[in-house]
Design an enzyme around this catalytic site. Structure first.
Site, PDB file in Angstrom:
ATOM      1  N   GLU A  75       0.811  -1.212   0.000  1.00 55.76           N
ATOM      2  CA  GLU A  75       0.000   0.000   0.000  1.00 55.76           C
ATOM      3  C   GLU A  75       0.850   1.270   0.000  1.00 55.76           C
ATOM      4  O   GLU A  75       0.360   2.357   0.321  1.00 55.76           O
ATOM      5  CB  GLU A  75      -0.924   0.016   1.227  1.00 55.76           C
ATOM      6  CG  GLU A  75      -1.872  -1.156   1.328  1.00 55.76           C
ATOM      7  CD  GLU A  75      -3.026  -1.094   0.335  1.00 55.76           C
ATOM      8  OE1 GLU A  75      -2.925  -0.355  -0.680  1.00 55.76           O
ATOM      9  OE2 GLU A  75      -4.028  -1.783   0.573  1.00 55.76           O
ATOM     10  N   HIS A  94      -2.763   2.531   8.598  1.00 58.13           N
ATOM     11  CA  HIS A  94      -3.849   1.831   7.900  1.00 58.13           C
ATOM     12  C   HIS A  94      -4.142   0.528   8.608  1.00 58.13           C
ATOM     13  O   HIS A  94      -3.234  -0.248   8.903  1.00 58.13           O
ATOM     14  CB  HIS A  94      -3.449   1.552   6.450  1.00 58.13           C
ATOM     15  CG  HIS A  94      -4.304   0.519   5.778  1.00 58.13           C
ATOM     16  ND1 HIS A  94      -5.682   0.562   5.796  1.00 58.13           N
ATOM     17  CD2 HIS A  94      -3.973  -0.591   5.063  1.00 58.13           C
ATOM     18  CE1 HIS A  94      -6.155  -0.470   5.121  1.00 58.13           C
ATOM     19  NE2 HIS A  94      -5.142  -1.196   4.672  1.00 58.13           N
ATOM     20  N   HIS A  96      -7.372  -2.785   9.219  1.00 59.79           N
ATOM     21  CA  HIS A  96      -8.617  -3.423   8.802  1.00 59.79           C
ATOM     22  C   HIS A  96      -9.483  -3.649  10.043  1.00 59.79           C
ATOM     23  O   HIS A  96     -10.062  -4.722  10.215  1.00 59.79           O
ATOM     24  CB  HIS A  96      -8.334  -4.757   8.110  1.00 59.79           C
ATOM     25  CG  HIS A  96      -7.637  -4.630   6.804  1.00 59.79           C
ATOM     26  ND1 HIS A  96      -7.229  -5.734   6.076  1.00 59.79           N
ATOM     27  CD2 HIS A  96      -7.265  -3.559   6.065  1.00 59.79           C
ATOM     28  CE1 HIS A  96      -6.637  -5.339   4.969  1.00 59.79           C
ATOM     29  NE2 HIS A  96      -6.645  -4.017   4.944  1.00 59.79           N
ATOM     30  N   TYR A 115     -19.141  13.727  19.457  1.00 61.85           N
ATOM     31  CA  TYR A 115     -18.282  14.888  19.221  1.00 61.85           C
ATOM     32  C   TYR A 115     -16.829  14.532  18.933  1.00 61.85           C
ATOM     33  O   TYR A 115     -16.087  15.315  18.308  1.00 61.85           O
ATOM     34  CB  TYR A 115     -18.348  15.869  20.403  1.00 61.85           C
ATOM     35  CG  TYR A 115     -17.672  15.404  21.667  1.00 61.85           C
ATOM     36  CD1 TYR A 115     -16.281  15.498  21.827  1.00 61.85           C
ATOM     37  CD2 TYR A 115     -18.409  14.885  22.729  1.00 61.85           C
ATOM     38  CE1 TYR A 115     -15.662  15.081  22.992  1.00 61.85           C
ATOM     39  CE2 TYR A 115     -17.799  14.471  23.885  1.00 61.85           C
ATOM     40  CZ  TYR A 115     -16.426  14.574  24.014  1.00 61.85           C
ATOM     41  OH  TYR A 115     -15.805  14.155  25.176  1.00 61.85           O
ATOM     42  N   HIS A 157     -12.710  -2.357   2.448  1.00 57.77           N
ATOM     43  CA  HIS A 157     -11.268  -2.489   2.664  1.00 57.77           C
ATOM     44  C   HIS A 157     -10.868  -2.189   4.102  1.00 57.77           C
ATOM     45  O   HIS A 157     -10.435  -3.077   4.815  1.00 57.77           O
ATOM     46  CB  HIS A 157     -10.533  -1.554   1.684  1.00 57.77           C
ATOM     47  CG  HIS A 157      -9.048  -1.694   1.689  1.00 57.77           C
ATOM     48  ND1 HIS A 157      -8.267  -1.318   0.619  1.00 57.77           N
ATOM     49  CD2 HIS A 157      -8.176  -2.134   2.637  1.00 57.77           C
ATOM     50  CE1 HIS A 157      -6.989  -1.548   0.891  1.00 57.77           C
ATOM     51  NE2 HIS A 157      -6.915  -2.032   2.120  1.00 57.77           N
ATOM     52  N   TYR A 210      -7.169  20.944  24.434  1.00 55.52           N
ATOM     53  CA  TYR A 210      -7.488  19.731  25.198  1.00 55.52           C
ATOM     54  C   TYR A 210      -6.199  19.022  25.592  1.00 55.52           C
ATOM     55  O   TYR A 210      -5.261  18.932  24.810  1.00 55.52           O
ATOM     56  CB  TYR A 210      -8.363  18.801  24.364  1.00 55.52           C
ATOM     57  CG  TYR A 210      -8.724  17.512  25.058  1.00 55.52           C
ATOM     58  CD1 TYR A 210      -9.700  17.475  26.041  1.00 55.52           C
ATOM     59  CD2 TYR A 210      -8.075  16.324  24.731  1.00 55.52           C
ATOM     60  CE1 TYR A 210     -10.041  16.293  26.683  1.00 55.52           C
ATOM     61  CE2 TYR A 210      -8.402  15.129  25.363  1.00 55.52           C
ATOM     62  CZ  TYR A 210      -9.378  15.131  26.337  1.00 55.52           C
ATOM     63  OH  TYR A 210      -9.697  13.962  26.963  1.00 55.52           O
TER      64      TYR A 210
END
Length: 225
Positions: A75, A94, A96, A115, A157, A210
Site C-alpha cells: 500500500e 492503515h 482493517h 463529538y 477495505h 485539550y
C-alpha cells in the site's frame, strides 16, 4: 542509520505491534508510514510484526525507489501520496479494524454521532469508493477523501488515519474504530441524529486546548506553587 532514525524505526515497529494488541488489526494486514528525511519510512510487506527489526523498515523516496532488498508494504502508493499532498501530516496508519471496515462494506461515511469525530478534522469520516488494494487508483480516491480530514474509510477495505506523529495517528485509528462501533449500534434503530457543522466547529476549537498544555496557554488557571 543514525540513532535518531533507529529510534523512529523502532517506534514504527512498536506501533505495528500495538495495532494488534489494541484489537484494531490482525496479522500483517495493516501498515504504517512516517516522514523521514527526503522521503518516508514504511512497514515492510508480509513480515510478522513480532519478527520485525529496525533494518526491516523500508526507506522510500518520493519517486517510489527504495533502499535495500526488503519490499515495502503493497500500500506504499497511498502512504506516499497522502504525505506528499498533506505537509501537515507526518504519519499514516492503515488498519482493517472490524467496525470501521464493516461501515466501509456498507459504503457509508461515518457521521457526527459523537463529538470525538472532530479529532478526524470535520463533521464526517468519508468513505472513499472501492478500488483495488495497492493501486494508484486507490491512492487517488483516498487523497480526495482525506481533503480537510485526517481519517477516511476505504470501501470494502478498511481505514486510514493520519496525524502529526505515529502515536497520534494510531490514537486516531482507535477513535475511528470507536465511532464506527457507535454508529453500527445505532443503525438498527434507523439513521441516528447527528451533531451539526457549527457544533463540530466548536468542538474542533475546544480540542486545540485539550490535554496537557504549556502554562501560558492555560488562561484562567494558575499553576500551584
Amino acid at each position: 542509520m543514525t540513532e535518531d532514525e533507529r529510534v523512529l524505526r523502532t517506534e514504527l515497529i512498536e506501533a505495528c505491534r500495538s495495532m494488534n494488541r489494541l484489537g484494531i488489526n490482525k496479522g500483517t494486514s495493516g501498515n504504517i508510514s512516517v516522514r523521514n528525511g527526503d522521503g518516508f519510512l514504511i512497514s515492510p510487506t508480509g513480515i510478522p510484526y513480532d519478527k520485525l527489526e529496525p533494518e526491516h523498515v523500508v526507506q522510500m523516496n518520493w519517486d517510489a525507489t527504495f533502499a535495500g532488498d526488503v519490499l515495502p508494504s503493497s500500500e506504499w502508493r497511498f502512504h506516499r501520496d497522502i504525505l506528499q499532498a498533506r505537509p501537515d501530516l507526518k504519519s499514516v496508519v492503515h488498519t482493517h479494524s472490524t467496525f470501521a471496515t464493516s461501515v466501509s462494506i456498507l459504503e457509508k461515511d461515518i457521521p457526527a454521532v459523537h463529538y470525538s469525530i472532530a479529532a478526524a478534522g470535520g463533521s464526517s469520516i468519508r468513505c472513499a469508493p472501492y478500488e483495488l488494494f495497492g493501486t494508484q487508483e486507490l491512492a487517488d480516491v483516498v487523497v480526495k477523501a482525506l481533503e480537510g480530514r485526517r481519517a477516511c474509510l476505504m470501501a470494502h477495505h478498511g481505514v486510514i488515519a493520519a496525524h502529526v506523529s505515529i502515536a497520534r495517528a494510531l490514537a486516531l485509528a482507535v477513535t475511528v474504530e470507536e465511532l464506527a462501533h457507535q454508529y453500527l449500534l445505532c443503525l438498527p434503530f434507523g439513521e441516528p441524529p447527528v451533531l451539526n457543522e457549527e457544533q463540530i466547529a466548536v468542538v474542533t476549537e475546544k480540542f486545540k486546548t485539550y490535554g496537557q498544555q504549556a502554562v501560558p496557554a492555560l488562561e484562567g488557571l494558575r499553576q500551584a506553587s
